[in-house]
Write a protein that holds these residues in place. Structure first.
Motif, mmCIF file in Angstrom:
data_model
loop_
_atom_site.group_PDB
_atom_site.id
_atom_site.type_symbol
_atom_site.label_atom_id
_atom_site.label_comp_id
_atom_site.label_asym_id
_atom_site.label_seq_id
_atom_site.Cartn_x
_atom_site.Cartn_y
_atom_site.Cartn_z
ATOM 1 N N LYS A 12 0.840 -1.185 0.000
ATOM 2 C CA LYS A 12 0.000 0.000 0.000
ATOM 3 C C LYS A 12 0.881 1.244 0.000
ATOM 4 C CE LYS A 12 -3.992 -2.055 2.356
ATOM 5 N NZ LYS A 12 -4.892 -1.965 3.541
ATOM 6 N N ALA A 13 0.589 2.161 -0.928
ATOM 7 C CA ALA A 13 1.371 3.389 -1.017
ATOM 8 C C ALA A 13 1.028 4.324 0.131
ATOM 9 C CB ALA A 13 1.115 4.077 -2.351
ATOM 10 N N VAL A 14 2.041 4.995 0.657
ATOM 11 C CA VAL A 14 1.846 6.005 1.689
ATOM 12 C C VAL A 14 1.442 7.295 0.985
ATOM 13 C CG1 VAL A 14 2.975 7.345 3.506
ATOM 14 C CG2 VAL A 14 3.538 4.921 3.197
ATOM 15 N N PRO A 15 0.271 7.858 1.284
ATOM 16 C CA PRO A 15 -0.225 9.014 0.524
ATOM 17 C C PRO A 15 0.643 10.258 0.667
ATOM 18 C CG PRO A 15 -1.612 8.597 2.443
ATOM 19 C CD PRO A 15 -0.683 7.432 2.318
ATOM 20 N N ASN A 16 1.203 10.472 1.844
ATOM 21 C CA ASN A 16 2.037 11.645 2.082
ATOM 22 C C ASN A 16 3.358 11.225 2.714
ATOM 23 O OD1 ASN A 16 -0.020 13.659 1.313
ATOM 24 N ND2 ASN A 16 -1.073 12.924 3.156
#
Length: 392
Positions: A12-16
């Motif tokens: 899962k990509a970290v949004p910030n």
């Protein structure tokens, strides 16, 4: 065990970007086990956790150079190209599935590993190292051939092909690699903030005797940094500047393990203890030191103005800081069938297993959001070892 498809992403990509001034990736030495670090980096890349600072020793220095010396979109591909180039796989693609079928049992996998390691010891690893011919005892004293069993000229060519050293020296990322001065025995770090990094610095960091010859840099000969300290964490926390740092520390040897029951496992446990560099002891000591620095900063703030101007306060202020650190440990745990030759088993199968383990350990670790939250306690340092923890 077939490799996970390169285009299959489960991280899962970290949004910030996490609220840290620096994201550091610290890579230990460990030879063929280094593919584990590539799996970890692949997961970090998918999560948008790109490092600002890479520090490596030995194979960790090679992997760090592959990352720092390529643009973000091609780094994983370059690492895969390197590791597929230096490992040996089945002659035909269909044999990979057949190989996996027959190597399911632990005894079969152990025998395969020993045979693969023996093949590397006798024949070298393509694109990495080759046996000296004639052997060292038949060469002129003082020559590189007389002081090592293998020639690393193939590795020089591989690195020059896959690594853009102009990019490394551009300042886009910070790269630090550790080595040991052969004559003085002193540890040395070559850091891109102060040194123009070239292929020799990477080769020096991985010149483990008596396998590889020392590498000459500016008139000095250097061996593998793992002879003194195999984990470059101390450099990251000491070399400065002090800043809020999220560190991913990827170790290839576990300090903790069981009591061996036979000689092969005695040798492998010996390597684990020797090269783990007492990771937990280092982090515990750093915790205490950083707590002292934070308390010192509080104490200096409480001093009357006239005392703050004295030489004692000036000296203490150099050490006082309130920086915070998260140290996320990802440690390869050897499988029961791996013996003392795991660090030079350059088979494609072992590489795929190590890469997959690193990727999966990183995915499990990244599922814990607390690793991305700066610490608020008095120490200012929090360590995590969550690869085997359930996600809750």
């Amino acid at each position: 065990m077939a490799a996970r498809k390169a285009n299959t992403k489960i991280t899962k990509a970290v949004p910030n970007r996490p609220p840290f001034e620096c994201i550091a990736l610290v890579l230990q030495g460990g030879g063929a086990l280094g593919a584990y670090q590539c799996g970890v980096y692949e997961a970090l890349s998918e999560a948008n956790l790109a490092p600002d600072w890479l520090a490596g020793i030995s194979i960790g220095a090679i992997n760090a150079a592959l990352i720092a010396g390529n643009p973000p979109e091609t780094r994983v591909a370059r690492m895969r190209e390197f590791w597929e180039g230096v490992t040996s796989g089945p002659a035909w693609p269909w044999m990979e599935d057949l190989q996996s079928l027959f190597l399911r049992g632990e005894v079969a996998r152990t025998l395969f590993g020993e045979a693969s390691a023996a093949s590397s010891a006798l024949g070298g690893a393509k694109g990495f190292f080759a046996p000296r011919m004639p052997p060292p005892w038949m060469q002129l004293a003082g020559s590189a051939g007389a002081t090592s069993f293998y020639d690393t000229t193939p590795l020089r060519g591989t690195l020059e092909r896959l690594v853009d050293f102009d990019r490394i020296n551009s300042g886009a990322l910070r790269l630090s690699v550790g080595a040991v001065d052969v004559e003085s025995g002193n540890f040395a770090y070559f850091d891109s903030t102060t040194t123009k990094i070239c292929v020799d610095h990477i080769l020096a960091s991985g010149a483990l005797p008596p396998g590889f010859a020392p590498v000459e840099i500016d008139g000095r000969k250097y061996w593998d940094g793992g002879l003194v300290s195999n984990t470059p964490l101390q450099w990251v926390v000491d070399a400065g500047p002090r800043q809020n740092t999220l560190t991913f520390q990827v170790d290839l040897w576990s300090a903790r393990g069981s009591v061996p029951q036979d000689l092969p496992h005695v040798y492998s446990r010996q390597k684990e203890i020797l090269y783990s560099s007492r990771t937990r002891e280092q982090t515990d000591r750093f915790k205490e030191y950083q707590r002292l620095c934070r308390n010192l900063a509080d104490l200096l703030d409480a001093l009357p103005p006239d005392l703050r101007k004295g030489p004692t306060a000036a000296y203490l202020s150099k050490h006082a800081n309130r920086s915070v650190y998260n140290i996320v440990q990802l440690i390869y745990r050897a499988r029961s069938y791996e013996g003392n030759a795991s660090d030079y088993e350059f088979s494609r199968l072992a590489m795929q297993e190590h890469w997959k383990s690193g990727y999966e350990d990183a995915v499990r670790t990244l599922a814990h959001p607390e690793i991305l939250i700066p610490p608020s306690g008095e120490e200012g340092v929090v360590t995590f070892d969550l690869a085997n923890e359930p996600v809750g």
